[in-house]
Design a protein around this motif. Structure first.
Motif, mmCIF file in Angstrom:
data_model
loop_
_atom_site.group_PDB
_atom_site.id
_atom_site.type_symbol
_atom_site.label_atom_id
_atom_site.label_comp_id
_atom_site.label_asym_id
_atom_site.label_seq_id
_atom_site.Cartn_x
_atom_site.Cartn_y
_atom_site.Cartn_z
ATOM 1 N N ARG A 102 -0.592 -10.926 3.703
ATOM 2 C CA ARG A 102 -0.988 -11.942 2.710
ATOM 3 C C ARG A 102 -2.432 -11.730 2.264
ATOM 4 O O ARG A 102 -2.745 -11.875 1.085
ATOM 5 N N ALA A 103 -3.306 -11.385 3.190
ATOM 6 C CA ALA A 103 -4.716 -11.152 2.846
ATOM 7 C C ALA A 103 -4.848 -9.977 1.882
ATOM 8 O O ALA A 103 -5.618 -10.039 0.919
ATOM 9 N N ARG A 105 -2.509 -8.844 -0.189
ATOM 10 C CA ARG A 105 -1.943 -9.246 -1.478
ATOM 11 C C ARG A 105 -2.903 -10.149 -2.251
ATOM 12 O O ARG A 105 -3.001 -10.045 -3.470
ATOM 13 N N ARG A 106 -3.594 -11.058 -1.541
ATOM 14 C CA ARG A 106 -4.578 -11.926 -2.219
ATOM 15 C C ARG A 106 -5.737 -11.108 -2.775
ATOM 16 O O ARG A 106 -6.251 -11.389 -3.854
ATOM 17 N N ALA A 107 -6.160 -10.104 -2.030
ATOM 18 C CA ALA A 107 -7.297 -9.284 -2.457
ATOM 19 C C ALA A 107 -6.922 -8.314 -3.571
ATOM 20 O O ALA A 107 -7.795 -7.837 -4.305
ATOM 21 N N ASP A 109 -5.981 -7.855 -6.853
ATOM 22 C CA ASP A 109 -5.938 -8.617 -8.101
ATOM 23 C C ASP A 109 -5.780 -7.732 -9.335
ATOM 24 O O ASP A 109 -5.955 -8.193 -10.454
ATOM 25 N N ASP A 112 -3.141 -8.957 -12.080
ATOM 26 C CA ASP A 112 -3.588 -10.209 -12.704
ATOM 27 C C ASP A 112 -4.807 -9.981 -13.589
ATOM 28 O O ASP A 112 -4.870 -10.481 -14.714
#
Length: 138
Positions: A102-103, A105-107, A109, A112
């Motif tokens: 998850r970390a 995937r959040r990082a 970007d 997006d």
């Protein structure tokens, strides 16, 4: 003299390179290599066999063995014999591995940030064109 346009194949390569570099940066924020992050990202709830991972990651089985060993040492994955065929080793993600995934995937970007530069109409047009490029040859 005006700059000549960048050839399309070069633009595609530049996009792939930028994507890979962004994935590498995201992986490093979690203390992983890009390959380790790819392996974590490829794991499903039921896990995957070592052979499935090698096929999915397009690499040699010995590379998968090394990646899994490092992730296992960090408590991010577990290796177990398959219930149906004890010769086959299945790799499953641990709760700690899920947190790290998850970390990463959040990082990560890249999509997006890059797609955010386009209007809705441009995104739809790009999606159609990419679909055409990625479709199997007829």
């Amino acid at each position: 003299m005006p700059d000549s346009p960048v050839p399309l194949d070069r633009q595609l390569w530049d996009l792939v390179y930028a994507h890979d570099a962004a994935w590498d940066r995201a992986a490093r924020t979690a203390g992983l290599s890009a390959a380790q992050a790819c392996l974590l990202d490829a794991l499903t709830d039921g896990g995957r066999s070592m052979g499935e991972l090698a096929e999915l990651l397009l690499c040699d089985a010995s590379n998968v063995t090394q990646l899994v060993a490092r992730l296992e040492a960090g408590g991010l994955v577990a290796r177990r014999a398959d219930a149906d065929d004890r010769r086959v080793k299945r790799v499953t993600i641990t709760p700690a591995g899920r947190r790290v995934r998850r970390a990463v995937r959040r990082a990560f970007d890249f999509a997006d940030e890059r797609l955010g530069r386009l209007t809705e109409a441009e995104r739809l047009r790009l999606s159609g064109l990419l679909g055409k490029l990625l479709a199997p040859p007829s």
